[in-house]
Design an enzyme around this catalytic site. Structure first.
Site, mmCIF file in Angstrom:
data_model
loop_
_atom_site.group_PDB
_atom_site.id
_atom_site.type_symbol
_atom_site.label_atom_id
_atom_site.label_comp_id
_atom_site.label_asym_id
_atom_site.label_seq_id
_atom_site.Cartn_x
_atom_site.Cartn_y
_atom_site.Cartn_z
ATOM 1 N N ASP A 64 0.842 -1.194 0.000
ATOM 2 C CA ASP A 64 0.000 0.000 0.000
ATOM 3 C C ASP A 64 0.880 1.249 0.000
ATOM 4 O O ASP A 64 1.680 1.454 0.909
ATOM 5 C CB ASP A 64 -0.894 -0.010 1.247
ATOM 6 C CG ASP A 64 -1.940 1.097 1.241
ATOM 7 O OD1 ASP A 64 -1.922 1.928 0.319
ATOM 8 O OD2 ASP A 64 -2.780 1.115 2.153
ATOM 9 N N HIS B 134 -10.301 -3.373 3.279
ATOM 10 C CA HIS B 134 -10.743 -2.019 2.910
ATOM 11 C C HIS B 134 -11.808 -1.999 1.813
ATOM 12 O O HIS B 134 -11.833 -1.103 0.976
ATOM 13 C CB HIS B 134 -9.547 -1.155 2.476
ATOM 14 C CG HIS B 134 -9.744 0.304 2.801
ATOM 15 N ND1 HIS B 134 -8.775 1.256 2.634
ATOM 16 C CD2 HIS B 134 -10.824 0.968 3.303
ATOM 17 C CE1 HIS B 134 -9.227 2.439 2.996
ATOM 18 N NE2 HIS B 134 -10.481 2.291 3.408
ATOM 19 N N CYS C 283 -6.827 3.936 -1.934
ATOM 20 C CA CYS C 283 -6.880 2.519 -1.570
ATOM 21 C C CYS C 283 -8.099 1.745 -2.072
ATOM 22 O O CYS C 283 -7.985 0.835 -2.899
ATOM 23 C CB CYS C 283 -6.786 2.382 -0.056
ATOM 24 S SG CYS C 283 -5.242 3.012 0.641
#
Length: 492
Positions: free
Chosen positions: A47, A137, A87
């Protein structure tokens, strides 16, 4: 909210499920001949790891020996472009092969719909075991709930999008002794630096499933900020005074940039160690030849280039990510791929490499054939977008809606007022000279505008103001200062 939504399940899946419940495991065993034709898939996702932060791309400051070795055995994508540099939208676009305005996750912490057809569901139908470890997420929160309310809760089984093995935290940026939830929603702890036990779990999964085709996704949280939380032994490897900065870091930010980048690189070297452990396990189990290994990231980090941090912006530091694909059985020759590949292209390309038919819901392009043949991808650029600015780059601090194209050589971006950015990334690799609306760039700009309009037409994107999409999907802005006010143009 989400449990009431159920997918249609094929009759064959129901029959297999019933057999499994009754204990007929031997009937469900994968035939060895069939197994030989089905490659395993290991997808490793970091990430906020930008494309230049690896040794194999010429960065002499960062230590990535295991990834450098992997690069010598892989396709190295020099222009892997995230369709939306934040994200949750990246994750939804990857898992579905769709663009953000199709699946609706164009804003963090919004839910990927249950009815979405995803990677794990597709591979599962083909007899694969499926597993997910790390940051998810994609569960999101219900309308009206606190925007981060789901981040510390377990993800319900019907929200796991086809993944069965499950060691997951919805979102955390605490990478030390962090907690997660298992398949039974029991809270557990990743002891120490969480990427290490996460990788150990992936290795265990691979060993247990080596006799059946499997798909495992390992999703690390770092090197996303906070930058200073890597293990001390890795932080000691980097002296901020010796960090080389990109020329587009303004002088007033250079001291801060060196410290942050040193800490960022510490995370990266720790993750490289984890990658080395994973690769060694794959080799030890004799799975190297028939396993597709992918390493990439959701998006990059500005790291004070142009005086800003983080992502969402259309600059290369934000939109370009490292990407390696190793698959010795079909991609026998390591090489660099310069043509862009976009986030929605990853799923169909993996399906193509796996010999799996691509569902009609997928919007991305399957590049498996030219990759296998060693040919150019033959595209005219990757689409980049930001339908709704939010959080770190909201309207109040200059965020703007944009659409653009990142081709092998050029970056062209429009906002709602018209052409905004044009860079020749060959002659100006740090994007310091904006050529937009310059007389000498007229023909080039017109050509790129045509490419962009073609992409927007293809994806049915009308390029409307942010409020249009928020209303369409019944979303609320997560904070009042993210609202698109009438005078927001004057705030940029």
């Amino acid at each position: 909210m989400f449990g009431t939504i159920h997918r249609n399940i094929r009759l064959s899946a129901l029959v297999l499920g019933a057999l499994s419940i009754l204990g007929f495991r031997s009937i469900l065993a994968v035939d060895p001949v069939e197994k030989a034709t089905k490659p395993n898939v290991i997808f490793v996702l970091a990430d906020q790891w930008r494309s230049d932060a690896v040794g194999y791309m010429g960065n002499n400051d960062v230590l990535t020996p295991h990834l450098d070795r992997l690069a010598k055995e892989s396709l190295v994508f020099e222009n892997a472009v995230t369709v939306m540099a934040v994200c949750a939208p990246w994750r939804a676009s990857f898992l579905t092969g769709q663009y953000p305005l199709t699946h609706g996750v164009f804003y963090n912490d919004k839910p990927l719909p249950n009815e979405a057809l995803t990677m794990a569901e597709i591979y599962k139908e083909q007899g694969y075991q499926t597993g997910y470890i790390g940051k998810w997420h994609l569960n999101g929160h219900a309308r009206g709930e606190h925007p981060f309310s789901a981040r510390d809760k377990p993800v319900p089984k019907d929200r796991r999008q086809g993944f069965d093995y499950w060691k997951v935290r919805e979102v955390t940026h605490d990478y030390n002794n962090s907690f997660y939830f298992d398949e039974n929603d029991q809270k557990q702890i990743w002891e120490g630096y969480d990427a290490f036990p996460q990788t150990d779990s992936a290795i265990s999964y691979i060993k247990k499933n080596k006799d059946n085709p499997f798909l495992i996704m390992l999703s690390w949280g770092p090197p996303h900020n906070p930058y200073h939380t890597a293990p001390e032994e890795y932080r000691k490897l980097y002296d901020p005074a010796k960090i080389t900065l990109r020329p587009n870091v303004p002088e007033e930010f250079q001291d801060s940039a060196r410290q942050i980048i040193a800490d960022y690189y510490a995370h990266i070297t720790a993750l490289d160690k984890a990658m080395g452990d994973l690769l060694a396990a794959v080799e030890k189990e004799g799975l190297s030849d028939n396993t597709i290994i992918v390493f990439t990231s959701e998006h990059g980090d500005m790291l004070f280039s142009k005086g800003v941090l983080r992502k969402q912006r259309p600059y290369d530091e934000s939109i370009k990510v490292p990407m390696l694909i190793r698959y010795p059985e079909k991609l026998s020759q390591a090489r660099h791929v310069r043509a862009p590949i976009n986030t929605p292209d990853l799923l169909p390309t993996l399906l193509g490499l796996s010999g799996i038919k691509i569902p009609k819901t997928v919007e991305g392009t399957d590049y498996s054939k030219p990759l296998i043949a060693g040919e150019d991808l033959g595209n005219d650029g990757a689409l980049i977008m930001l339908p709704v600015p939010f959080h770190e780059w909201k309207f109040m601090n200059g965020g703007r809606e944009f659409r653009g194209i990142r081709s092998e050589r050029y970056t062209y971006v429009k906002d709602l007022e018209g052409p905004w950015l044009l860079y020749d990334n060959q002659t100006d690799p740090f994007q310091q000279q904006n050529l937009v609306n310059q007389p000498e760039s007229k023909e080039l700009q017109a050509r790129l505008e045509k490419v962009l309009q073609s992409k927007l037409k293809q994806t049915k994107d009308r390029f409307m103001p942010a409020d249009y999409y928020m209303t369409q999907w019944n979303y609320l802005y997560d904070s009042s200062d993210s609202l698109r006010t009438e005078d927001y143009l004057q705030l940029r």
